[in-house]
Scaffold this active site. Structure first.
Site, PDB file in Angstrom:
ATOM      1  N   ARG A 184      18.080 -11.246 -43.304  1.00 16.10           N
ATOM      2  CA  ARG A 184      16.666 -11.443 -43.639  1.00 16.10           C
ATOM      3  C   ARG A 184      16.357 -10.767 -44.971  1.00 16.10           C
ATOM      4  NH1 ARG A 184      11.989 -14.335 -43.430  1.00 16.10           N
ATOM      5  NH2 ARG A 184      10.154 -13.045 -43.036  1.00 16.10           N
TER       6      ARG A 184
ATOM      7  N   ARG B 209       6.631   8.812  12.631  1.00 15.52           N
ATOM      8  CA  ARG B 209       7.435   7.849  13.376  1.00 15.52           C
ATOM      9  C   ARG B 209       8.832   7.678  12.780  1.00 15.52           C
ATOM     10  NH1 ARG B 209       2.752   3.174  14.207  1.00 15.52           N
ATOM     11  NH2 ARG B 209       1.432   4.400  15.620  1.00 15.52           N
TER      12      ARG B 209
ATOM     13  N   GLU C  38      21.599   2.361  -6.880  1.00 18.84           N
ATOM     14  CA  GLU C  38      20.770   1.512  -7.727  1.00 18.84           C
ATOM     15  C   GLU C  38      20.432   2.203  -9.039  1.00 18.84           C
ATOM     16  OE1 GLU C  38      16.938  -1.438  -7.033  1.00 18.84           O
ATOM     17  OE2 GLU C  38      17.016   0.474  -5.980  1.00 18.84           O
ATOM     18  N   ARG C  39      20.051   3.475  -8.968  1.00 14.31           N
ATOM     19  CA  ARG C  39      19.632   4.188 -10.173  1.00 14.31           C
ATOM     20  C   ARG C  39      20.796   4.425 -11.129  1.00 14.31           C
ATOM     21  NH1 ARG C  39      15.376   8.475  -7.250  1.00 14.31           N
ATOM     22  NH2 ARG C  39      13.946   6.818  -6.571  1.00 14.31           N
TER      23      ARG C  39
ATOM     24  N   SER D 117       5.542   3.976  -4.334  1.00 11.41           N
ATOM     25  CA  SER D 117       6.481   5.086  -4.454  1.00 11.41           C
ATOM     26  C   SER D 117       6.541   5.938  -3.194  1.00 11.41           C
ATOM     27  CB  SER D 117       6.105   5.960  -5.655  1.00 11.41           C
ATOM     28  OG  SER D 117       6.215   5.219  -6.856  1.00 11.41           O
TER      29      SER D 117
ATOM     30  N   ASN E 139       0.802  -1.228   0.000  1.00 13.34           N
ATOM     31  CA  ASN E 139       0.000   0.000   0.000  1.00 13.34           C
ATOM     32  C   ASN E 139       0.833   1.275   0.000  1.00 13.34           C
ATOM     33  OD1 ASN E 139      -2.542  -1.372   0.112  1.00 13.34           O
ATOM     34  ND2 ASN E 139      -2.168  -1.784   2.279  1.00 13.34           N
TER      35      ASN E 139
END
Length: 407
Positions: A294, A204, A268-269, A154, A151
Site C-alpha cells: 500500500r 443443591r 478450554e482456557r 459467570s 440469569n
C-alpha cells in the site's frame, strides 16, 4: 527451548494445504452462517485419519478400563488427549491453522471434543463412554456442553436454575440454557442442572446428564445472531419435563459435577492461547503484506514509523503467545495439567493480545480494514469473543488473584 519439529511442520503444512483447498473457498458461506462447519470438520478428520486415531485410542483405553488394574488410571489420565493421542502437533497445529481462517470452526470442534466428549470420558462409565463419547470423538456426531443460563452467566453454579427432580427411577428435567455452542445442531448434549430436593437452590447438588436430540420436551433453538464466530453455531436449549433415566446420569454429586466443569474450564482456557496465536499470526502476515504494497504520498506505508510501531507490537504479541503455547506443549509432554489459575492467566493474556492485534490490523488497513473483503474485519470480530467465552477477562482476573492470595 521448544520449537516445532520437522515432522510437526510437515503436519502443519498439510493442514494448511487442506484449509486452503476446503475452507477458504467456503469462508463467505461459513461467516454468513449459511454453511454449518460440521461436514468440513468431518472431512478434516477423515483426511488426516484423526477419526481412526480417535477410535483406536478410545478402544485401547476402554479395554484397559474394563480390565481394571494399574493401567486404568493411565487410561483415565489420557482421556482428554484427543485424537492426537497426546501428540501436541496433531492437537495444537490444526487449531492454530484453522484460527487463521475461521476461528469459529475450532470453537465448534473444541466444544464437541474437549467439553462434551471430555466430560463423558472423565465422568462416565465404560458403557456411557461407548454409547455417547466415541461418536463425538470421531466427529460422527455433534456435541454440546450446556452450563450457561440467561440469569447466571459467570455465576454458573450459584445462579443455576435448571433442575432435575427424582420421580421413581427417572429424573424429570426442566430449565433453559443459552449461548450454547453447537446447540442448534447437537446430537448429544451434556447438561448441568441442580437436584430439586427441597433445599435452598444454592445448596443443591449439581448433576450432569447426557441428553439426545429429539427427546420429548427438549427444544433446540435456531442459531442466534452474534457479532462474530459465525462459523460456530450458537443457540438456546429449552427443557420441559424431559425424562432421563439413571443411565444418563454422569455425576452424582455436587463435587463431581463442579469438579468436571472446572477441569473443562482448564482445558478450554488453555486452548484459547493456541486459538489466539492463529489469529495473531494471520493478522500480522496480512498487515505486513499490506504495509509492503500500500502506497501513500509516494511511498509504502510500511516506511512510516507509526505503521512500524503497530507491526512491532504485533510481533511482540506473537512471540509472547507462542511461548505460552510452547509452555503448554511442554506441560503436556511432561504429563502435567495447568492449574485453573495458570490456564486463566494464559487465556487472559492471549485473548487480550489477539483482540488488540486484530483491532490494530483493521486500523492499519484503514477504510479497507473495515470492509469484509479484507479479512482482518472478520478476524477482529472473531477475536473479541476470546475475551468473553470460557469466562470473561474479569473472571480470569478473579481466578488468578484468588490463587495468588491463597498461597
Amino acid at each position: 527451548m521448544i520449537e516445532w519439529s520437522e515432522e510437526d511442520l510437515m503436519i502443519r503444512d498439510a493442514v494448511r494445504g487442506w484449509i486452503d483447498a476446503e475452507v477458504r473457498p467456503n469462508l463467505d458461506a461459513l461467516d454468513s452462517g449459511e454453511l454449518p462447519p460440521y461436514d468440513l470438520l468431518r472431512s478434516l478428520y477423515k483426511t488426516f485419519g484423526m477419526d481412526e486415531m480417535a477410535r483406536s485410542s478410545f478402544q485401547s483405553r476402554i479395554a484397559k478400563e474394563r480390565a481394571g488394574g494399574p493401567e486404568k488410571k493411565d487410561a483415565e489420565k489420557k482421556d482428554a488427549d484427543g485424537p492426537g493421542g497426546g501428540n501436541a502437533a496433531m492437537t495444537m497445529l490444526p487449531v492454530i491453522e484453522l484460527c487463521k481462517v475461521a476461528p469459529g470452526m475450532v470453537s465448534a470442534m473444541g466444544v464437541g471434543l474437549g467439553l462434551a466428549a471430555g466430560t463423558i470420558m472423565k465422568r462416565g462409565t465404560p458403557d456411557q463412554k461407548e454409547r455417547w463419547a466415541l461418536p463425538l470423538l470421531t466427529m460422527e456426531k455433534v456435541g454440546a456442553w450446556a452450563i450457561t443460563e440467561p440469569n447466571s452467566g459467570s455465576d454458573a453454579f450459584g445462579g443455576m436454575q435448571a433442575t432435575a427432580k427424582k420421580v421413581g427411577d427417572e429424573y424429570v428435567i426442566n430449565g433453559g440454557k443459552t449461548f450454547i455452542t453447537n446447540g442448534p445442531y447437537a446430537d448429544t448434549i451434556v447438561f448441568y442442572c441442580k437436584l430439586d430436593d427441597g433445599r435452598e437452590p444454592r445448596d443443591r447438588e449439581i448433576l450432569t446428564f447426557v441428553l439426545d436430540r429429539g427427546m420429548d420436551g427438549l427444544e433446540q433453538s435456531r442459531p442466534l445472531r452474534k457479532m462474530g464466530l459465525h462459523s460456530s453455531p450458537t443457540g438456546e436449549l429449552f427443557l420441559n419435563d424431559v425424562r432421563a433415566g439413571a443411565d444418563r446420569l454422569l455425576s452424582s454429586g455436587s463435587q463431581g459435577g463442579k469438579e468436571s466443569a472446572k477441569q473443562n474450564f482448564v482445558t478450554e482456557r488453555a486452548g484459547v492461547a493456541a486459538m489466539a496465536l492463529g489469529v495473531i499470526e494471520e493478522c500480522l502476515k496480512l498487515s505486513v503484506e499490506y504495509a509492503r504494497t500500500r502506497e501513500l504520498w509516494g511511498q509504502r506505508i510500511g516506511d512510516f514509523q507509526l505503521i512500524q510501531l503497530k507491526l512491532a507490537k504485533m510481533e511482540v504479541a506473537r512471540l509472547n503467545v507462542q511461548n505460552l503455547v510452547f509452555r503448554h506443549v511442554e506441560m503436556q509432554r511432561s504429563g502435567r495439567t495447568p492449574t485453573l489459575a495458570e490456564a486463566s492467566a494464559m487465556k487472559l493474556y492471549a485473548a487480550q493480545a489477539a483482540s488488540e492485534v486484530a483491532q490494530e490490523a483493521v486500523q492499519l488497513f484503514g477504510g479497507n480494514g473495515y470492509m469484509s473483503e479484507y479479512r482482518v474485519e472478520q478476524l477482529a470480530r472473531d477475536a473479541k469473543s476470546f475475551q468473553i467465552y470460557a469466562g470473561t477477562d474479569e473472571i480470569q482476573v478473579t481466578h488468578i488473584a484468588r490463587d495468588l492470595l491463597s498461597r
